[in-house]
Motif scaffolding. Structure first.
Motif, PDB file in Angstrom:
ATOM      1  N   PHE A  19      -5.762  -4.369  -1.871  1.00 56.41           N
ATOM      2  CA  PHE A  19      -6.082  -5.356  -0.838  1.00 56.41           C
ATOM      3  C   PHE A  19      -7.224  -6.273  -1.287  1.00 56.41           C
ATOM      4  CE2 PHE A  19      -3.378  -2.808   1.855  1.00 56.41           C
ATOM      5  CZ  PHE A  19      -2.833  -3.746   2.718  1.00 56.41           C
TER       6      PHE A  19
ATOM      7  N   ASN B 183       0.573  -0.341   7.071  1.00 55.28           N
ATOM      8  CA  ASN B 183      -0.829  -0.002   7.278  1.00 55.28           C
ATOM      9  C   ASN B 183      -1.476  -1.140   8.075  1.00 55.28           C
ATOM     10  OD1 ASN B 183      -3.635   0.420   7.040  1.00 55.28           O
ATOM     11  ND2 ASN B 183      -3.411   1.438   5.065  1.00 55.28           N
TER      12      ASN B 183
ATOM     13  N   VAL C  46      -5.414   1.669  -2.547  1.00 49.94           N
ATOM     14  CA  VAL C  46      -5.147   0.766  -1.425  1.00 49.94           C
ATOM     15  C   VAL C  46      -6.268  -0.256  -1.299  1.00 49.94           C
ATOM     16  CG1 VAL C  46      -4.968   0.603   1.097  1.00 49.94           C
ATOM     17  CG2 VAL C  46      -3.712   2.382  -0.129  1.00 49.94           C
TER      18      VAL C  46
ATOM     19  N   SER D 297       0.810  -1.224   0.000  1.00 50.15           N
ATOM     20  CA  SER D 297       0.000   0.000   0.000  1.00 50.15           C
ATOM     21  C   SER D 297       0.843   1.273   0.000  1.00 50.15           C
ATOM     22  CB  SER D 297      -0.933   0.010   1.225  1.00 50.15           C
ATOM     23  OG  SER D 297      -0.211   0.312   2.406  1.00 50.15           O
TER      24      SER D 297
ATOM     25  N   GLN E 173      -5.383  -2.123   7.665  1.00 49.99           N
ATOM     26  CA  GLN E 173      -5.694  -2.865   6.449  1.00 49.99           C
ATOM     27  C   GLN E 173      -5.160  -4.295   6.524  1.00 49.99           C
ATOM     28  OE1 GLN E 173      -7.392  -2.395   3.716  1.00 49.99           O
ATOM     29  NE2 GLN E 173      -7.741  -0.216   3.457  1.00 49.99           N
TER      30      GLN E 173
ATOM     31  N   GLU F 296       3.506  -5.099   6.067  1.00 51.50           N
ATOM     32  CA  GLU F 296       2.702  -3.908   5.808  1.00 51.50           C
ATOM     33  C   GLU F 296       2.717  -2.952   6.997  1.00 51.50           C
ATOM     34  OE1 GLU F 296       0.888  -1.116   4.319  1.00 51.50           O
ATOM     35  OE2 GLU F 296       0.831  -2.816   2.936  1.00 51.50           O
TER      36      GLU F 296
END
Length: 238
Positions: free
Chosen positions: A176, A195, A172, A164, A198, A193
């Motif tokens: 995903f 993030n 994003v 991302s 997410q 990741e």
């Protein structure tokens, strides 16, 4: 059954010990996330698994084979493929040529051309752009190309490093969503990741890495609801 099993992995950069003896596993069919802040060692751990870095010590097993001392190209032939941080597509080549290079380890021309059509079905924008120079794609489109290129080797395990990063919220969500579809098609996923929200929302299980050590592990849902994770990685709480 564990498709990837990592035991007591240690990695150093000179005198700096970046990974301090971590162990984790990824079972066949799972999405497993490794989350943590910048500098926690996430990418270093992934590079060691993909054999882009040589570990100081530890053991890496993939599909029942000890691959600790295998070179990176042999890992790809066994069925492990990585989407690197920053995408690293071949900027001056056309989209289609980037994808075909992802199949360099395959000898079955008819079958990998079938995989190419599968990627065009999964990422329709790449079909539209197949004759476009890859460097002219948007950031989100380049990330889709990087994922599709890795899938061209027909992997059992897909390694994703910060997919991302640098993308708009719209892309994003799309990326995903594609990762979930890829997993549902039968590909196991190991995801690094930053993030965290997410990643944990998508992952079956996850590990939290802090200064080279695994400090927490659990299901994605458990870690999403963990108070310490929420405060440290999701920006919630006081």
């Amino acid at each position: 059954m564990a498709l990837l099993n990592v035991e007591n992995l240690q990695v150093s950069y000179g005198l700096i010990k970046a990974i301090k003896g971590i162990s984790f596993h990824v079972d066949e069919g799972e999405i497993v996330a490794l989350i943590g802040t910048n500098g926690a060692g996430k990418t270093t751990a992934m590079h060691a698994v993909a054999k882009l870095l040589t570990p100081d010590s530890g053991k890496i097993e993939f599909a029942g084979t000890d691959v600790t001392k295998y070179p990176a190209h042999k890992i790809v032939r066994l069925g492990m493929s990585q989407v690197p941080e920053g995408r690293r597509i071949f900027q001056e080549l056309k989209v289609r040529d980037n994808l075909l290079l992802g199949a360099f380890s395959r000898k079955d021309k008819a079958e990998f051309l079938g995989t190419l059509e599968e990627m065009y079905s999964l990422f329709p924008i790449l079909k539209e752009r197949e004759n476009q120079i890859a460097g002219t794609l948007s950031g989100g489109e380049q990330q889709m190309l990087a994922v599709a290129r890795a899938m061209m080797s027909h992997p059992k395990l897909l390694l994703l490093d910060e997919p991302s990063m640098g993308l708009s919220p719209l892309y994003v969500g799309q990326i995903f969503g594609m990762i979930k579809k890829i997993n549902e098609s039968g590909v196991t996923v190991f995801l690094v990741e930053q993030n965290a929200k997410q990643a944990l929302s998508l992952a079956d299980r996850a590990y939290v890495l802090e200064t080279g050590n695994v400090i927490l592990e659990g299901t994605g849902k458990e870690l999403l609801n963990n108070e310490n994770v929420r405060k440290a990685y999701l920006g919630e709480g006081e």
